[in-house]
Every structure is written in C-alpha cells, then in structure tokens.
Design a protein around this motif. Structure first.
Motif, PDB file in Angstrom:
ATOM      1  N   ARG A   1       0.839  -1.191   0.000  1.00 23.08           N
ATOM      2  CA  ARG A   1       0.000   0.000   0.000  1.00 23.08           C
ATOM      3  C   ARG A   1       0.878   1.246   0.000  1.00 23.08           C
ATOM      4  O   ARG A   1       2.022   1.206   0.424  1.00 23.08           O
ATOM      5  CB  ARG A   1      -0.904   0.012   1.246  1.00 23.08           C
ATOM      6  CG  ARG A   1      -1.900  -1.117   1.273  1.00 23.08           C
ATOM      7  CD  ARG A   1      -2.633  -1.207   2.593  1.00 23.08           C
ATOM      8  NE  ARG A   1      -1.717  -1.696   3.626  1.00 23.08           N
ATOM      9  CZ  ARG A   1      -1.562  -1.155   4.825  1.00 23.08           C
ATOM     10  NH1 ARG A   1      -2.257  -0.107   5.191  1.00 23.08           N
ATOM     11  NH2 ARG A   1      -0.718  -1.671   5.695  1.00 23.08           N
ATOM     12  N   LEU A   2       0.304   2.329  -0.449  1.00 25.05           N
ATOM     13  CA  LEU A   2       0.962   3.630  -0.420  1.00 25.05           C
ATOM     14  C   LEU A   2       0.393   4.392   0.778  1.00 25.05           C
ATOM     15  O   LEU A   2      -0.819   4.470   0.946  1.00 25.05           O
ATOM     16  CB  LEU A   2       0.671   4.389  -1.718  1.00 25.05           C
ATOM     17  CG  LEU A   2       1.293   5.757  -1.862  1.00 25.05           C
ATOM     18  CD1 LEU A   2       1.701   5.975  -3.306  1.00 25.05           C
ATOM     19  CD2 LEU A   2       0.342   6.844  -1.422  1.00 25.05           C
ATOM     20  N   ARG A   3       1.258   4.892   1.644  1.00 24.21           N
ATOM     21  CA  ARG A   3       0.827   5.670   2.811  1.00 24.21           C
ATOM     22  C   ARG A   3       1.356   7.090   2.669  1.00 24.21           C
ATOM     23  O   ARG A   3       2.507   7.295   2.296  1.00 24.21           O
ATOM     24  CB  ARG A   3       1.346   5.043   4.101  1.00 24.21           C
ATOM     25  CG  ARG A   3       0.958   5.811   5.356  1.00 24.21           C
ATOM     26  CD  ARG A   3       1.309   5.044   6.612  1.00 24.21           C
ATOM     27  NE  ARG A   3       0.399   3.901   6.739  1.00 24.21           N
ATOM     28  CZ  ARG A   3       0.653   2.820   7.488  1.00 24.21           C
ATOM     29  NH1 ARG A   3       1.773   2.737   8.170  1.00 24.21           N
ATOM     30  NH2 ARG A   3      -0.224   1.842   7.542  1.00 24.21           N
ATOM     31  N   VAL A   4       0.498   8.056   2.956  1.00 26.23           N
ATOM     32  CA  VAL A   4       0.877   9.466   2.945  1.00 26.23           C
ATOM     33  C   VAL A   4       0.830   9.950   4.389  1.00 26.23           C
ATOM     34  O   VAL A   4      -0.207   9.831   5.051  1.00 26.23           O
ATOM     35  CB  VAL A   4      -0.083  10.314   2.079  1.00 26.23           C
ATOM     36  CG1 VAL A   4       0.298  11.780   2.127  1.00 26.23           C
ATOM     37  CG2 VAL A   4      -0.088   9.799   0.645  1.00 26.23           C
ATOM     38  N   ARG A   5       1.953  10.463   4.877  1.00 24.74           N
ATOM     39  CA  ARG A   5       2.015  10.986   6.241  1.00 24.74           C
ATOM     40  C   ARG A   5       2.288  12.487   6.169  1.00 24.74           C
ATOM     41  O   ARG A   5       3.219  12.918   5.497  1.00 24.74           O
ATOM     42  CB  ARG A   5       3.114  10.301   7.034  1.00 24.74           C
ATOM     43  CG  ARG A   5       3.231  10.835   8.460  1.00 24.74           C
ATOM     44  CD  ARG A   5       4.264  10.088   9.274  1.00 24.74           C
ATOM     45  NE  ARG A   5       3.802   8.727   9.494  1.00 24.74           N
ATOM     46  CZ  ARG A   5       4.590   7.649   9.405  1.00 24.74           C
ATOM     47  NH1 ARG A   5       5.860   7.769   9.088  1.00 24.74           N
ATOM     48  NH2 ARG A   5       4.096   6.452   9.618  1.00 24.74           N
ATOM     49  N   ILE A   6       1.441  13.262   6.843  1.00 26.35           N
ATOM     50  CA  ILE A   6       1.601  14.713   6.866  1.00 26.35           C
ATOM     51  C   ILE A   6       1.909  15.136   8.294  1.00 26.35           C
ATOM     52  O   ILE A   6       1.187  14.772   9.224  1.00 26.35           O
ATOM     53  CB  ILE A   6       0.327  15.430   6.374  1.00 26.35           C
ATOM     54  CG1 ILE A   6      -0.026  14.949   4.963  1.00 26.35           C
ATOM     55  CG2 ILE A   6       0.511  16.939   6.400  1.00 26.35           C
ATOM     56  CD1 ILE A   6      -1.385  15.421   4.481  1.00 26.35           C
ATOM     57  N   SER A   7       2.981  15.897   8.452  1.00 26.62           N
ATOM     58  CA  SER A   7       3.346  16.399   9.776  1.00 26.62           C
ATOM     59  C   SER A   7       3.878  17.824   9.639  1.00 26.62           C
ATOM     60  O   SER A   7       3.861  18.402   8.554  1.00 26.62           O
ATOM     61  CB  SER A   7       4.390  15.483  10.427  1.00 26.62           C
ATOM     62  OG  SER A   7       5.605  15.524   9.703  1.00 26.62           O
TER      63      SER A   7
ATOM     64  N   ARG B   1      -2.545  13.446  -6.074  1.00 31.22           N
ATOM     65  CA  ARG B   1      -2.268  13.127  -7.479  1.00 31.22           C
ATOM     66  C   ARG B   1      -1.018  12.266  -7.551  1.00 31.22           C
ATOM     67  O   ARG B   1       0.046  12.672  -7.114  1.00 31.22           O
ATOM     68  CB  ARG B   1      -2.081  14.415  -8.273  1.00 31.22           C
ATOM     69  CG  ARG B   1      -3.359  15.186  -8.400  1.00 31.22           C
ATOM     70  CD  ARG B   1      -3.226  16.345  -9.384  1.00 31.22           C
ATOM     71  NE  ARG B   1      -4.486  17.063  -9.442  1.00 31.22           N
ATOM     72  CZ  ARG B   1      -4.695  18.234  -8.855  1.00 31.22           C
ATOM     73  NH1 ARG B   1      -3.727  18.821  -8.211  1.00 31.22           N
ATOM     74  NH2 ARG B   1      -5.871  18.819  -8.944  1.00 31.22           N
ATOM     75  N   VAL B   2      -1.179  11.085  -8.103  1.00 33.83           N
ATOM     76  CA  VAL B   2      -0.071  10.162  -8.300  1.00 33.83           C
ATOM     77  C   VAL B   2       0.115  10.021  -9.802  1.00 33.83           C
ATOM     78  O   VAL B   2      -0.849   9.737 -10.517  1.00 33.83           O
ATOM     79  CB  VAL B   2      -0.370   8.791  -7.651  1.00 33.83           C
ATOM     80  CG1 VAL B   2       0.769   7.823  -7.887  1.00 33.83           C
ATOM     81  CG2 VAL B   2      -0.643   8.958  -6.160  1.00 33.83           C
ATOM     82  N   PRO B   3       1.338  10.218 -10.295  1.00 35.23           N
ATOM     83  CA  PRO B   3       1.553  10.134 -11.742  1.00 35.23           C
ATOM     84  C   PRO B   3       1.172   8.766 -12.301  1.00 35.23           C
ATOM     85  O   PRO B   3       1.217   7.772 -11.593  1.00 35.23           O
ATOM     86  CB  PRO B   3       3.059  10.367 -11.906  1.00 35.23           C
ATOM     87  CG  PRO B   3       3.531  10.903 -10.617  1.00 35.23           C
ATOM     88  CD  PRO B   3       2.547  10.505  -9.562  1.00 35.23           C
TER      89      PRO B   3
END
Length: 104
Positions: A64-70, A96-98
């Motif tokens: 899986r792709l995980r996006v973490r924002i901090s 947006r993922v290419p």
C-alpha cells in the motif's frame, strides 16, 4: 502567520512495515511564492499544493501507499510556533499520483 507541512510517501507491506519512498515540504507562508512570503490568514480555509519530489520506485504487489503529513522533521526545518491545523479529507482533498506502467 505560518506553519510547516512535511509530507512523506511510504511503501507499506502486508505486515505494516513502512519503507520511506520520498518526501516534500512547504512553508505555509511560501504557498504563493518562494521569494515573497505571504502570512497565512487565521481562521480561513487555505489551499496548499505540496510537491513530493519525483522518485523512480516500484511498489510490490499487495503493498500500500501511505501518505504521512506532519509539521516537519527536527533535523530539516526550523519549527515555527505551534499552531493547530485542520486537514480536510473530503471532496476538496486531492492526491495526485503520476501514471505508471505495470511491470512486464
């Protein structure tokens, strides 16, 4: 008047082990210009475009792709005063993922 956003893209395997892929960051006051900072209006909805640097990386099947924002990493950014930030995850939120080609 300001905040930092630090975004990490992570590859997550079936055991929930994370592998760092790449990152990007934005100082909120630099959202319109890197040369002329603009203070962030308090109490208003503000859109941010945070670019994660391009990276050639192949995710394994089932990962899986995980996006973490901090608010940043202590070793990379000088931290502004603490602020509260609400991140909208509804229709206005975009990731947006290419396009990519499947492996042969």
């Amino acid at each position: 008047p300001d905040a930092h956003f630090y975004v990490q893209i992570l590859d997550v395997d079936a055991s929930d082990k994370e592998t760092f892929v790449n990152d990007g960051f934005l100082k909120a006051s630099h959202r319109m210009s890197q040369v002329t900072p603009t203070p962030v209006p308090t109490g208003e909805v503000v859109d941010y475009h945070i670019v994660v640097r391009p990276q050639h990386y192949r995710f394994a099947a089932g990962h899986r792709l995980r996006v973490r924002i901090s608010s940043g990493t202590m070793d990379a950014l000088v931290q502004p005063d603490p602020v509260d930030i609400e991140i909208e995850t509804g229709d206005r939120a975009k990731l947006r993922v290419p396009n990519f080609a499947a492996a042969p």
